[in-house]
Scaffold this active site. Structure first.
Site, PDB file in Angstrom:
ATOM      1  N   GLU A  17       0.890  -1.279   0.178  1.00  0.00           N
ATOM      2  CA  GLU A  17      -0.119   0.012   0.158  1.00  0.00           C
ATOM      3  C   GLU A  17       0.734   1.180  -0.072  1.00  0.00           C
ATOM      4  O   GLU A  17       0.877   2.034   0.856  1.00  0.00           O
ATOM      5  CB  GLU A  17      -0.913   0.019   1.217  1.00  0.00           C
ATOM      6  CG  GLU A  17      -1.921  -1.244   1.243  1.00  0.00           C
ATOM      7  CD  GLU A  17      -2.959  -1.111   2.438  1.00  0.00           C
ATOM      8  OE1 GLU A  17      -3.733  -1.910   2.191  1.00  0.00           O
ATOM      9  OE2 GLU A  17      -2.964  -0.328   3.359  1.00  0.00           O
ATOM     10  N   GLU A  69      -4.827  -8.976   0.487  1.00  0.00           N
ATOM     11  CA  GLU A  69      -5.435  -8.631   1.834  1.00  0.00           C
ATOM     12  C   GLU A  69      -6.911  -8.581   1.361  1.00  0.00           C
ATOM     13  O   GLU A  69      -7.415  -7.697   0.618  1.00  0.00           O
ATOM     14  CB  GLU A  69      -5.143  -7.580   2.422  1.00  0.00           C
ATOM     15  CG  GLU A  69      -3.661  -7.537   2.940  1.00  0.00           C
ATOM     16  CD  GLU A  69      -3.430  -6.197   3.745  1.00  0.00           C
ATOM     17  OE1 GLU A  69      -4.290  -5.219   4.120  1.00  0.00           O
ATOM     18  OE2 GLU A  69      -2.271  -5.862   3.753  1.00  0.00           O
TER      19      GLU A  69
END
Length: 478
Positions: free
Chosen positions: A171, A373
């Site tokens: 991220e 995720e």
């Protein structure tokens, strides 16, 4: 609702993830080894729920062998974590390795392999060394980019013979978005140009590390791959009207394509470059750097998907006296009647899996990718315990099932998705949220020395991995 059972491909990854800083704790950490997250916690502790933060976390540093055995018991095929850059080195400019921490990571990787779990390692999951943040402004500095590449080289040399799955960042957009774009995290500086420079420098760092990886021949020697883990926000417009569709397109450009395009296609969207110039937030780059990005795209990508983002055209005038923010082009939209996770305040919309998967197939050359995720955070999970003190998290089983069936539908339709990783293996510390909302297959009991106990979802996930069969809603497959 009619159900059916579908087969999950035998080589399809079914694993779980966490990061170094969210699990390790500070055991053995030197005073000079604070990460950006550690600095934030020390300077702004009161915003972390009940004061829990990275100091003890899940105490993984002392419990990694126990956790590796639990991974084996559940049957996880893969486990992704990160190397804590701030702890791997004791001198960030001369790239001096901290042998004590490096040996700990040796043990972690070996314990996973011994328990039949394939390690996946990320080089940075928000663990930018605090020293580099304070001295150079962190990812605003090209010098930090080069120091990161030198750090990566040391990591590859140390573990490259055992680790086949590598990622530069997890991220990469998040930290600077919270700090410099929205100014809601320490040190609270609204600076959109700085936000964009961090975005660019991380894309450049990825390309430079990919170049190094290729030069060292890790793919040929060990069959290893290198990628990046992104969190594209699957974006839907409020309506089919052009002004709403335009708002969604602009949101996608600033938050999703800003990393998807350079990582996978090797270049930035021309329109984005024009907008950066127009709003005076263009990043500093050279032709040589852009060529490095073009020539060194990733082998594959992990995508973190949790919930949809819905936007509409602006209904209020933008305050021209404030610095530029991408919200100049959109407003957030809440869909009436949406299904919600009431604890996290997030919409539950499993179709994001299919829609993103089709996009990877159609817009990004059907590159190999996987869900890195996906998961559901729930508060006060201890209230769901049965007589055997096992958390009955049927809501998590339902959440995983619904998302996985949409993902497998996309695989059936040709999207090159190779797996699904749950967030998270155990409950762990999240930024500010700390242990408030729990995500794990395994409970961390804070009242009892952080003892581990499998939840109902862990037993269910274990059966899923073993049998490779998922019961699904037939309507999704029509």
């Amino acid at each position: 609702m009619e159900s059916m059972t579908i087969k999950i491909p035998n080589d399809f990854i079914l694993g779980a993830a966490a990061s170094a800083w969210q699990t390790e704790g500070w055991t053995g950490k030197k005073e000079t080894q604070d990460s950006y997250i550690d600095l934030w916690y020390k300077n702004n502790k009161h915003v972390w729920h009940n004061g829990y933060g990275p100091a003890i976390a899940t105490d993984f540093h002392n419990r990694y062998q126990e956790d590796a055995r639990l991974m084996k018991e559940i049957g996880l095929t893969h486990y992704r974590t990160s190397i804590n850059w701030s702890r791997f080195l004791i001198d960030y400019e001369n790239i001096t390795v901290d042998e004590e921490y490096a040996e700990f990571m040796d043990h972690v990787i070996n314990a996973q392999i011994e328990n039949g779990v394939e390690p996946m390692i990320c080089l940075e999951h928000y663990e930018l060394p605090g020293f580099l943040f304070e001295k150079y402004g962190g990812w605003g500095s090209k010098n930090v980019v080069d120091l990161f590449v030198r750090y990566a080289e040391k990591v590859f040399e140390r573990y490259g013979d055992r680790v086949k799955h590598w990622f530069t960042f997890n991220e990469p957009i998040v930290v600077q978005t919270r700090v410099y774009l929205d100014a809601i995290r320490y040190p609270f500086e609204q600076n959109t140009k700085k936000w964009m420079q961090w975005n660019y420098n991380k894309a450049l760092a990825t390309a430079k590390v990919v170049r190094l990886f290729k030069k060292k021949g890790y793919k040929e020697k060990y069959g290893a791959k290198i990628g990046i883990i992104l969190n594209p926000e699957v974006t839907y417009s409020r309506s089919t009207a052009e002004h709403d569709k335009e708002a969604a397109r602009m949101y996608d450009l600033f938050y999703n394509r800003v990393f998807l395009d350079p990582s996978i296609k090797g270049e930035y969207p021309e329109e984005l470059m024009e907008l950066l110039e127009k709003h005076e937030i263009a990043f500093e780059s050279t032709e040589e750097e852009l060529e490095i990005i073009k020539e060194n795209t990733v082998d594959y990508v992990g995508l973190n998907l949790y919930f949809p983002h819905r936007v509409k055209a602006r209904t209020n005038a933008w305050n021209e006296r404030t610095p530029f923010h991408p919200a100049y082009y959109y407003e957030m939209f809440e869909l009436p009647g949406r299904k919600m996770n009431p604890f996290r305040g997030w919409e539950i919309y499993p179709q994001i899996m299919f829609d993103m998967a089709m996009r990877m197939k159609e817009e990004y050359g059907n590159i190999e990718w996987f869900i890195a995720e996906n998961g559901m955070g729930v508060e006060n999970e201890f209230t769901y315990k049965n007589d055997n003190r096992i958390i009955q998290d049927d809501y998590r089983i339902e959440f995983i099932s619904e998302h996985l069936q949409w993902l497998l539908k996309a695989v059936e339709q040709g999207s090159n998705c190779v797996g699904y990783m749950l967030w998270a293996f155990t409950d762990n510390v999240s930024p500010m949220n700390a242990f408030k909302n729990r995500y794990g297959l395994v409970e961390i009991n804070l009242e009892q020395n952080r003892n581990r106990k499998m939840k109902k979802s862990a037993y269910w996930f274990s059966e899923l991995i073993k049998k490779r069969e998922l019961k699904i809603d037939r309507d999704v497959y029509k």
